[in-house]
Design a protein around this motif. Structure first.
Motif, PDB file in Angstrom:
ATOM      1  N   PHE A  53       0.845  -1.340  -0.052  1.00 34.06           N
ATOM      2  CA  PHE A  53       0.189   0.155  -0.138  1.00 34.06           C
ATOM      3  C   PHE A  53       0.905   0.972  -0.174  1.00 34.06           C
ATOM      4  CE2 PHE A  53      -2.455   3.509   1.872  1.00 34.06           C
ATOM      5  CZ  PHE A  53      -3.606   3.215   1.300  1.00 34.06           C
ATOM      6  N   ALA A  54       0.333   2.317  -1.147  1.00 32.41           N
ATOM      7  CA  ALA A  54       0.775   3.774  -0.720  1.00 32.41           C
ATOM      8  C   ALA A  54       0.803   4.070  -1.966  1.00 32.41           C
ATOM      9  CB  ALA A  54       3.093   3.375  -1.264  1.00 32.41           C
ATOM     10  N   ASP A  55       1.198   5.723  -2.152  1.00 29.32           N
ATOM     11  CA  ASP A  55       0.163   6.515  -2.817  1.00 29.32           C
ATOM     12  C   ASP A  55      -1.754   6.442  -2.954  1.00 29.32           C
ATOM     13  OD1 ASP A  55       2.797   7.568  -3.370  1.00 29.32           O
ATOM     14  OD2 ASP A  55       2.930   5.683  -4.780  1.00 29.32           O
ATOM     15  N   GLY A  56      -2.032   5.730  -1.996  1.00 29.28           N
ATOM     16  CA  GLY A  56      -3.379   5.776  -1.220  1.00 29.28           C
ATOM     17  C   GLY A  56      -3.913   4.630  -1.937  1.00 29.28           C
ATOM     18  N   THR A  57      -2.757   3.620  -2.110  1.00 35.39           N
ATOM     19  CA  THR A  57      -3.891   2.920  -2.910  1.00 35.39           C
ATOM     20  C   THR A  57      -3.124   1.211  -2.859  1.00 35.39           C
ATOM     21  OG1 THR A  57      -4.787   2.083  -4.983  1.00 35.39           O
ATOM     22  CG2 THR A  57      -2.897   3.032  -4.903  1.00 35.39           C
ATOM     23  N   PHE A  58      -3.513  -0.034  -3.009  1.00 36.60           N
ATOM     24  CA  PHE A  58      -2.451  -0.651  -3.384  1.00 36.60           C
ATOM     25  C   PHE A  58      -2.305  -1.173  -4.611  1.00 36.60           C
ATOM     26  CE2 PHE A  58      -6.180  -1.216  -0.287  1.00 36.60           C
ATOM     27  CZ  PHE A  58      -5.098  -2.464   0.855  1.00 36.60           C
ATOM     28  N   HIS A  59      -1.118  -1.573  -5.089  1.00 36.27           N
ATOM     29  CA  HIS A  59       0.077  -2.083  -5.964  1.00 36.27           C
ATOM     30  C   HIS A  59       0.396  -3.889  -5.982  1.00 36.27           C
ATOM     31  CE1 HIS A  59       0.068   1.979  -6.598  1.00 36.27           C
ATOM     32  NE2 HIS A  59       0.416   1.933  -5.375  1.00 36.27           N
ATOM     33  N   ARG A  60       0.689  -4.413  -7.043  1.00 32.87           N
ATOM     34  CA  ARG A  60       1.542  -5.623  -6.543  1.00 32.87           C
ATOM     35  C   ARG A  60       2.710  -5.278  -6.423  1.00 32.87           C
ATOM     36  NH1 ARG A  60       1.157 -10.687 -10.717  1.00 32.87           N
ATOM     37  NH2 ARG A  60       1.213 -12.225  -9.106  1.00 32.87           N
ATOM     38  N   GLY A  61       3.584  -6.886  -5.309  1.00 33.26           N
ATOM     39  CA  GLY A  61       4.793  -7.002  -4.958  1.00 33.26           C
ATOM     40  C   GLY A  61       4.850  -6.086  -4.033  1.00 33.26           C
ATOM     41  N   ARG A  62       6.635  -6.893  -3.460  1.00 33.33           N
ATOM     42  CA  ARG A  62       7.330  -6.155  -2.463  1.00 33.33           C
ATOM     43  C   ARG A  62       7.360  -4.743  -2.468  1.00 33.33           C
ATOM     44  NH1 ARG A  62      11.030  -6.455   0.969  1.00 33.33           N
ATOM     45  NH2 ARG A  62      10.658  -6.761   3.086  1.00 33.33           N
ATOM     46  N   ARG A  63       7.552  -3.956  -1.636  1.00 35.76           N
ATOM     47  CA  ARG A  63       8.530  -2.646  -1.745  1.00 35.76           C
ATOM     48  C   ARG A  63       9.095  -2.716  -0.626  1.00 35.76           C
ATOM     49  NH1 ARG A  63       5.555   3.133  -1.264  1.00 35.76           N
ATOM     50  NH2 ARG A  63       7.277   4.458  -1.208  1.00 35.76           N
ATOM     51  N   ASP A  64      10.772  -2.325  -1.218  1.00 33.69           N
ATOM     52  CA  ASP A  64      11.845  -2.258  -0.462  1.00 33.69           C
ATOM     53  C   ASP A  64      12.007  -1.536   0.770  1.00 33.69           C
ATOM     54  OD1 ASP A  64      12.550  -5.450  -1.259  1.00 33.69           O
ATOM     55  OD2 ASP A  64      13.643  -4.099  -3.270  1.00 33.69           O
TER      56      ASP A  64
END
Length: 134
Positions: A53-64
């Protein structure tokens, strides 16, 4: 309407289409930079799907660069992401079914923002996702 298995490649593509066709300003209630990873166990110990979750929405994948990680089971993820049932997360947390590692304030910001969206626009997005998810 085509139906897609939750967390499949096709499902992610359909969610991306919904997200890309929606005005994010009408959805996002979080503007403080909340970001966290979500590890979803979809089967055995090695069967994992990562979201962030970033920038107010969900995204696929892991954020380091996220300091916070939420570990949940598929059924809890379904309740949250498809049904929009945030009370399911609270119940799962209280039952010890959610493991949180890192900065809890990131999740508190998310929860205080009603999961990234409120009102008719968020309801429409949730309805569209629910309609194609199996």
């Amino acid at each position: 309407m085509d139906k897609y298995r939750f967390l499949s490649e096709e499902w992610f593509a359909a969610v991306r289409e919904v997200r890309d066709s929606t005005d994010h300003e009408s959805l996002s209630t979080i503007d403080d930079g909340a970001a966290f990873n979500i590890r979803i166990r979809v089967g055995g110990p090695e069967e994992l799907v990562w979201l962030h979750f970033a920038d107010g929405t969900f995204h696929r994948g892991r954020r380091d660069d996220c300091d916070t990680e939420v570990r949940i089971q598929r059924d809890v993820a379904y309740s949250l992401l498809v049904d929009g049932d945030f009370s399911a997360a609270t119940k799962a947390f209280m039952a010890g079914k959610i493991d949180i590692r890192g900065d809890l304030t990131q999740l508190m910001a998310f929860a205080m923002g009603d999961g990234g969206g409120v009102g008719a626009a968020a309801d429409d997005v949730q309805d569209r996702i629910r309609a194609f998810t199996i």
